[in-house]
Write a protein that holds these residues in place. Structure first.
Motif, PDB file in Angstrom:
ATOM      1  N   PHE A 102       0.854  -1.191   0.000  1.00  0.00           N
ATOM      2  CA  PHE A 102       0.000   0.000   0.000  1.00  0.00           C
ATOM      3  C   PHE A 102       0.891   1.244   0.000  1.00  0.00           C
ATOM      4  N   ILE A 103       0.328   2.306  -0.500  1.00  0.00           N
ATOM      5  CA  ILE A 103       1.076   3.558  -0.654  1.00  0.00           C
ATOM      6  C   ILE A 103       0.425   4.645   0.212  1.00  0.00           C
ATOM      7  N   LEU A 135      -4.087  -2.175  10.730  1.00  0.00           N
ATOM      8  CA  LEU A 135      -4.860  -2.860  11.756  1.00  0.00           C
ATOM      9  C   LEU A 135      -4.849  -4.363  11.522  1.00  0.00           C
ATOM     10  N   GLN A 136      -4.782  -5.089  12.614  1.00  0.00           N
ATOM     11  CA  GLN A 136      -4.875  -6.556  12.548  1.00  0.00           C
ATOM     12  C   GLN A 136      -5.918  -6.978  13.557  1.00  0.00           C
ATOM     13  N   ILE A 177      -4.208  -1.933  16.436  1.00  0.00           N
ATOM     14  CA  ILE A 177      -3.234  -1.136  15.686  1.00  0.00           C
ATOM     15  C   ILE A 177      -1.879  -1.824  15.741  1.00  0.00           C
ATOM     16  N   LYS A 178      -1.350  -2.155  14.566  1.00  0.00           N
ATOM     17  CA  LYS A 178      -0.050  -2.799  14.481  1.00  0.00           C
ATOM     18  C   LYS A 178       1.046  -1.838  14.016  1.00  0.00           C
ATOM     19  N   ALA A 179       0.675  -0.826  13.244  1.00  0.00           N
ATOM     20  CA  ALA A 179       1.686   0.112  12.754  1.00  0.00           C
ATOM     21  C   ALA A 179       1.019   1.429  12.393  1.00  0.00           C
ATOM     22  N   ILE A 184      -5.076 -10.557   6.471  1.00  0.00           N
ATOM     23  CA  ILE A 184      -5.096 -10.469   7.934  1.00  0.00           C
ATOM     24  C   ILE A 184      -5.093  -9.007   8.386  1.00  0.00           C
ATOM     25  N   GLN A 185      -4.299  -8.206   7.729  1.00  0.00           N
ATOM     26  CA  GLN A 185      -4.171  -6.798   8.112  1.00  0.00           C
ATOM     27  C   GLN A 185      -4.898  -5.908   7.107  1.00  0.00           C
ATOM     28  N   GLU A 186      -5.387  -4.791   7.589  1.00  0.00           N
ATOM     29  CA  GLU A 186      -6.059  -3.797   6.740  1.00  0.00           C
ATOM     30  C   GLU A 186      -5.474  -2.424   7.027  1.00  0.00           C
ATOM     31  N   VAL A 187      -5.688  -1.520   6.080  1.00  0.00           N
ATOM     32  CA  VAL A 187      -5.149  -0.163   6.181  1.00  0.00           C
ATOM     33  C   VAL A 187      -6.312   0.835   6.316  1.00  0.00           C
TER      34      VAL A 187
END
Length: 289
Positions: free
Chosen positions: A23-24, A34-35, A39-41, A55-58
């Protein structure tokens, strides 16, 4: 089934998974990875990033300065003159992680609702501590600064920075507005009536002065005319007396001719008199007596 037939779906799936893991983030936004809702990052710098597919979304948030129209608020200043205040605020998301934790999945909708509540509370408190004249004067920019500073402290809990607050419009409530217009109309009508009364009074004074001047001029003219007429009569009598004294016979003859002229005018041709009347002396003789 040959080997190439089996590898093609695997390749397509691998490409899809690879693309979904990329993703950009551009310079106008911030992103959270998000996982399962956690919040993961946090990605705040523009660039290319990776995540675990499926698994993760932005979640993306606008990093630009945003605007918010505050709901019109009725406040009561110190002089108990109620006012309806319309304000405008500018804010930006300062901490994406804190913002997500404060508003959850509702994002800007819930955030703006809370910011609106904060601003209304601070507007009511700040504007309620001054008079309506202060709100309507040039000091309103100072009052807006006080509202901004107080709201900024509360908005930090949302991960939001209040950049500016402006008071766009300040009006009277509708019922007060009607009463104010009625009072203003009554005052203008009273002033108009006063002006009309003063105008009539001034006109009456001018008219009275003009009448007085006219009477004085007429009286003076009549007095002067009487004087002139008297002087003329005196001169005429003096001339007649002088003429009578110089030649009495001629004067009598002249007076008789004047009497004939008046007596024998058109319409006066019939007279009943004795033939031997003195009136006909100069008609009967050929010369003076």
């Amino acid at each position: 089934m040959n080997r190439s037939t089996l590898l093609l779906p695997i390749f397509i799936i691998a490409v899809a998974l690879g693309l979904s893991s990329i993703f950009i983030v551009d310079e106008r936004e911030k992103a959270l990875v998000l996982q399962f809702g956690q919040i993961k990052a946090v990605r705040e710098e523009p660039g290319l990033y990776f995540k675990i597919p499926l698994i993760q979304e932005v979640v993306r948030y606008d990093d630009r300065i945003l605007g918010l129209d505050v709901e019109p608020l009725e406040v009561t200043p110190l002089d108990d003159r109620r006012l309806v205040v319309d304000a405008f605020a500018r804010y930006r998301i300062l901490n994406a992680r804190q913002f997500r934790q404060a508003v959850g999945a509702q994002g800007l909708t819930l955030a703006e609702s809370r910011i609106d509540t904060i601003l209304q509370a601070q507007m009511r408190e700040v504007l309620g501590s001054v008079t309506s004249s202060d709100i309507l004067s040039q000091d309103r920019s100072t009052l807006a600064g006080r509202i901004r500073d107080r709201a900024r402290n509360e908005a930090e809990a949302l991960g939001v920075e209040i950049i500016d607050v402006r008071l766009k419009r300040t009006d009277l409530p509708e019922q007060n507005l009607d009463a104010t217009f009625a009072r203003m109309r009554a005052e203008r009508e009273r002033e108009a009536a006063d002006e009309v009364a003063r105008g009539k009074e001034a006109a009456q004074r001018v008219r009275a002065q003009a009448d007085r001047t006219r009477v004085e001029l007429v009286s003076d003219s009549q007095r002067q005319s009487e004087i002139i007429r008297g002087e003329a009569d005196a001169k005429r009598n003096a001339i007649f007396a002088e003429a009578y004294g110089a030649d009495q016979e001629f004067f009598d003859f002249y007076r008789s001719l004047a009497a004939y002229r008046e007596a024998l005018k058109d319409g006066n041709s019939t007279m009943v008199m004795a033939p031997d009347s003195e009136f006909f002396d100069y008609l009967k003789s050929t010369g003076p007596k």
